[in-house]
Design a protein around this motif. Structure first.
Motif, PDB file in Angstrom:
ATOM      1  N   LEU A  41       0.840  -1.188   0.000  1.00 46.16           N
ATOM      2  CA  LEU A  41       0.000   0.000   0.000  1.00 46.16           C
ATOM      3  C   LEU A  41       0.883   1.249   0.000  1.00 46.16           C
ATOM      4  CD1 LEU A  41      -2.673  -0.917   2.705  1.00 46.16           C
ATOM      5  CD2 LEU A  41      -2.927  -1.037   0.225  1.00 46.16           C
ATOM      6  N   TRP A  46      -1.618   3.720   4.854  1.00 42.03           N
ATOM      7  CA  TRP A  46      -1.445   2.933   6.070  1.00 42.03           C
ATOM      8  C   TRP A  46      -0.853   3.709   7.231  1.00 42.03           C
ATOM      9  CZ3 TRP A  46       3.504   2.885   7.815  1.00 42.03           C
ATOM     10  CH2 TRP A  46       4.535   3.035   6.887  1.00 42.03           C
ATOM     11  N   GLN A  49      -2.651   5.313  11.084  1.00 38.94           N
ATOM     12  CA  GLN A  49      -4.002   4.750  11.110  1.00 38.94           C
ATOM     13  C   GLN A  49      -4.188   3.808  12.310  1.00 38.94           C
ATOM     14  OE1 GLN A  49      -6.362   5.582   8.778  1.00 38.94           O
ATOM     15  NE2 GLN A  49      -4.907   6.936   7.756  1.00 38.94           N
ATOM     16  N   PHE A  53      -4.115  -1.069   9.146  1.00 41.09           N
ATOM     17  CA  PHE A  53      -3.897  -1.681   7.844  1.00 41.09           C
ATOM     18  C   PHE A  53      -2.453  -2.166   7.712  1.00 41.09           C
ATOM     19  CE2 PHE A  53      -6.929   1.943   7.096  1.00 41.09           C
ATOM     20  CZ  PHE A  53      -8.070   1.156   7.265  1.00 41.09           C
ATOM     21  N   ASP A  54      -2.301  -3.348   7.137  1.00 39.46           N
ATOM     22  CA  ASP A  54      -0.992  -3.946   6.935  1.00 39.46           C
ATOM     23  C   ASP A  54      -0.302  -3.270   5.755  1.00 39.46           C
ATOM     24  OD1 ASP A  54       1.234  -5.493   6.653  1.00 39.46           O
ATOM     25  OD2 ASP A  54       0.172  -7.358   6.210  1.00 39.46           O
ATOM     26  N   ALA A  55       0.795  -2.580   6.033  1.00 37.56           N
ATOM     27  CA  ALA A  55       1.498  -1.837   4.982  1.00 37.56           C
ATOM     28  C   ALA A  55       2.048  -2.752   3.903  1.00 37.56           C
ATOM     29  CB  ALA A  55       2.629  -1.022   5.594  1.00 37.56           C
ATOM     30  N   VAL A  60      -6.387  -5.021   1.221  1.00 32.29           N
ATOM     31  CA  VAL A  60      -6.833  -5.142   2.609  1.00 32.29           C
ATOM     32  C   VAL A  60      -8.345  -4.946   2.638  1.00 32.29           C
ATOM     33  CG1 VAL A  60      -6.725  -4.204   4.946  1.00 32.29           C
ATOM     34  CG2 VAL A  60      -4.658  -4.270   3.536  1.00 32.29           C
ATOM     35  N   ASN A  62     -11.298  -4.544   5.603  1.00 32.36           N
ATOM     36  CA  ASN A  62     -11.366  -4.258   7.031  1.00 32.36           C
ATOM     37  C   ASN A  62     -12.810  -3.966   7.425  1.00 32.36           C
ATOM     38  OD1 ASN A  62     -10.941  -1.315   8.937  1.00 32.36           O
ATOM     39  ND2 ASN A  62     -10.710  -3.346   9.778  1.00 32.36           N
TER      40      ASN A  62
END
Length: 473
Positions: A41, A46, A49, A53-55, A60, A62
């Protein structure tokens, strides 16, 4: 794994939803979908936040349930608060977790908070690090207990007041030193008033301590607590490096803020100065700072409502060399601070594989599924961010950030990144939030260009996010 999480989620939500609806003053359901090119991302999708969120995922999904409650106990000065943020994450690594889960108690100006809670958002959420180099809103909140003041408390009229807190937390993620404790304390003084000029100055001190090291075993525990929090050297039972320096991983920031309020605009100039040891506390690294300016326009329906400008420098780090013998054999120099990395606590100032400090300290080194600190801690950068309102129902936000990254001092007078790795990141976001509706929709586009996150290879990365939010209560 994904199917197991999906099966659990309806049961958990069906159990929590009635409780949160009955007891929560504010209850929301949110859905976010994000995508990025080149297996990652973009930065501003990301960063900051709360670790949602997984960079390192290209896509993703959610789903989150948020509930918060604040109530004053009748005919008393006591208030109670509680909150939760339950997140289902479907990405390269799936997860079901409480991003926030906390309770708080207030009596007049005193406050006790327990659980996983974030710091208060400052500067309209537009700063790269919430105005504090050592404590951003980037990583997921860790469990902690905080005692202190919930506001500035006047001591002499309205022109001199104080604020502070004392905190103990546990870093219970997968990390190099398991069950590391994190101590934090802060003390601030405030002079004047915004209508004239208001000056705020403070100090925050952090210490990673205790835990279980994979090589050294159990590190010193509560019996050495006072030595940890006071920044003292270790005794004969401590590791040799802790006997030579201080016990644990100590670091902190000096904070300075100058505010002036006019009728149509409030202006705040802020400085955050990092220190990693005594040399930084004595300002040997005086040129390393986050400098920021926040302009808050008082017309809350204006096209431009908030503007933040920042300049960041961390290149000096008290000098190029650390304790190098001179011609007489006397050690000289206290440099190579390598902010927020540490030789014993090798996961550095991270939690859940994300920076707890400014997200511009990057990238986080991931090895065997755990953080091993930061690959680059020396950089210069500029940041511009703003937000406002296009109509009564449509809001906008944008950000543009540029950094030149040098890795860290290599001990030979150079840098581990040579040449520097340059990175530019941009964000544009629109949000539809009508006053009389329970639903809001936001869409964002983001882009990165540079070599910081791709082992020195220049890449362009694009991304998008769509967010839906429904207010149940």
């Amino acid at each position: 794994m994904r199917r197991q999480i999906q099966k659990k989620l309806p049961v958990i939500i069906l159990w929590l939803l009635p409780l949160t609806t009955v007891f929560g003053q504010s209850v929301d359901l949110g859905y976010n979908t994000l995508a990025g090119t080149n297996n990652k991302l973009p930065f501003w999708l990301w960063a900051n936040q709360l670790g949602h969120f997984d960079a390192n995922s290209s896509t993703v999904q959610n789903l989150e349930l948020r509930a918060f409650h604040n109530q004053q106990l009748s005919n008393t000065d006591f208030t109670v608060e509680a909150g939760l943020d339950l997140d289902l994450l479907l990405a390269d690594k799936n997860d079901l977790r409480f991003t926030q889960l906390f309770a708080g108690f207030n009596w007049k100006f005193l406050q006790l908070q327990i659980g996983a809670f974030p710091d208060e958002e400052r500067f309209a959420g537009l700063s790269t690090s919430n105005g504090n180099m050592a404590a951003s809103l980037n990583a997921r909140p860790h469990p902690r207990i905080r005692m202190g003041f919930n506001r500035f408390v006047p001591l002499i009229g309205n022109w001199f007041s104080i604020k502070g807190f004392y905190e103990e937390g546990l870093l219970n993620d997968k990390r190099y030193v398991e069950d590391t404790h994190l101590h934090r304390k802060a003390f601030y003084l405030r002079f004047g008033q915004p209508q004239s000029i208001e000056l705020t100055a403070g100090l925050e001190h952090f210490v990673m301590w205790g835990g279980t090291h994979p090589e050294y075993g159990e590190l010193q525990d509560w019996s050495s607590y006072f030595d940890y929090i006071s920044g003292s050297a270790g005794d004969e039972n401590a590791l040799p490096t802790d006997q030579e320096n201080v016990l644990g991983n100590g670091y902190g920031v000096y904070q300075l803020q100058l505010k002036k309020a006019w009728e149509k605009i409030h202006a705040t100039l802020y400085v955050s100065h990092p220190f990693d040891d005594r040399s930084g506390m004595q300002l040997d690294n005086a040129v390393d700072n986050l400098w920021g300016l926040h302009l808050a326009f008082q017309n809350r329906e204006a096209l431009l409502q908030n503007l933040v400008l920042e300049f960041i420098n961390t290149k000096n780090q008290s000098g190029t060399y650390h304790l190098v013998p001179d011609e007489n054999g006397v050690p000289q120099g206290h440099g190579r601070d390598n902010y927020y990395n540490h030789g014993v606590y090798r996961s550095g100032v991270t939690y859940g594989q994300m920076a707890m400090v400014s997200p511009l300290f990057a990238p986080v080194i991931i090895d065997d599924g755990m953080s091993k600190g930061f690959e680059s801690t020396r950089f210069t950068g500029f940041h511009l961010a703003a937000n406002g309102q296009l109509t009564k129902a449509i809001y906008w936000k944008s950000a543009l950030t540029y950094t030149a990254n040098y890795g860290f001092h290599d001990g030979q007078g150079g840098s581990t990144y040579d040449p520097a790795r340059r990175q530019a990141s941009a964000l544009g976001q629109l949000k539809w939030k009508p006053i009389d509706k329970k639903i809001s929709i936001a869409a964002a586009l983001a882009a990165d260009h540079g070599s910081l996150y791709d082992n020195g290879e220049n890449k362009t990365r694009l991304g998008a996010m769509l967010s839906l939010n429904y207010s149940i209560k």
